[in-house]
Design an enzyme around this catalytic site. Sequence first.
Site, PDB file in Angstrom:
ATOM      1  N   ASP A  61      38.861  -0.780  69.879  1.00  9.38           N
ATOM      2  CA  ASP A  61      37.924  -0.938  68.803  1.00  9.38           C
ATOM      3  C   ASP A  61      36.629  -1.378  69.444  1.00  9.38           C
ATOM      4  O   ASP A  61      36.029  -2.253  69.974  1.00  9.38           O
ATOM      5  CB  ASP A  61      38.675  -2.627  68.458  1.00  9.38           C
ATOM      6  CG  ASP A  61      37.721  -3.350  67.297  1.00  9.38           C
ATOM      7  OD1 ASP A  61      36.462  -2.673  66.917  1.00  9.38           O
ATOM      8  OD2 ASP A  61      38.004  -4.514  67.182  1.00  9.38           O
ATOM      9  N   TYR A 153      23.762   1.671  55.614  1.00  9.40           N
ATOM     10  CA  TYR A 153      24.075   3.021  56.773  1.00  9.40           C
ATOM     11  C   TYR A 153      22.848   3.514  57.299  1.00  9.40           C
ATOM     12  O   TYR A 153      22.481   3.798  58.340  1.00  9.40           O
ATOM     13  CB  TYR A 153      25.009   3.987  55.942  1.00  9.40           C
ATOM     14  CG  TYR A 153      25.133   5.249  56.736  1.00  9.40           C
ATOM     15  CD1 TYR A 153      26.223   5.055  57.616  1.00  9.40           C
ATOM     16  CD2 TYR A 153      24.608   6.427  56.454  1.00  9.40           C
ATOM     17  CE1 TYR A 153      26.560   6.314  58.288  1.00  9.40           C
ATOM     18  CE2 TYR A 153      24.714   7.488  57.181  1.00  9.40           C
ATOM     19  CZ  TYR A 153      25.893   7.566  57.975  1.00  9.40           C
ATOM     20  OH  TYR A 153      26.271   8.792  58.999  1.00  9.40           O
TER      21      TYR A 153
END
Length: 304
Positions: A61, A153
């Site tokens: 992660d 983004y």
Amino acid sequence: MGKHRSLRGKVIVITGGARGIGAKTAAALREQGAKLALGDLDQVEVEKTAAELDALGLPLDVTDTRGFTAFLDEVERRLGPLDVLVNNAGIMPLSPLDEEDDVSTRRQLEINLHAVIHGTREAMLRMRPRGSGHIVNVASMAGKAGFPGAATYCATKHAVVGLSEAVRLELRGSGVEVSCVIPARRPPPPSTEALRAAVFIPIVRTELASGLGEAKFFKSLQPEDVAAAIVDALRRPHFDVFVPKSLDAMGRITRLLPRAAGEWIARTLGGDQLLASAAHSSARSSYEARAAESAPSVGTDGDS
């Protein structure tokens, strides 16, 4: 031009290595004889991909900074000192900014930017004392231009480009190389080669691009195209890794156009709506759901 560097025996880590660009890059590097470690949140898929490539596959992660550091420690314990880190993990949820919830915003910042900063710092700490190494940060043409429907983004990818440029200067003379990968669409036909860079849409045909169509005159890249460019950057170290290569020269030329002209061309070719139109696409729903679950350590109140 100098002799190409051999990658045989080099310890190379790829984040987001279970599928897409990460998996294809791993396959290309395996052919070069590298010793690979793949990290991904999807433990089942990363172990499957790693097994097919005779590589090390571990759950990762990237938003868990302590876990990311421990992951790199484990790779070095099992394979040897880190030679290359490819910061590839990333997500691209799509929606107009005023419809994007804060959880999605934070998730993108954590995965697409903070994780790249942390990975880059960890690589610097391990590589600089040895006087060798290579950091590869995968950005996007969204790091060079803005695209409606993907504002956050774009912000993260602009930041990755700036981070990479600054770190390159910090590492000058240290023996540690930095490359920044900018994938975009293939170039248009010769008759339209003077178009502004804004018409290049950051689409590589992976799951991340689910539900996105094709703009006029353009053909999407395949993950293998990006993988080949990364391998080339490692064998012949250079900072700017445009995919396709012609994008660099194209961008230099088209930036001379007035902003209004560039935006008109983008609208004419449909490039301004390619991402925005896919925001609520049913074909994209499975990717969006997986992206929403991609960062378990990112809390809604800022804890991570």
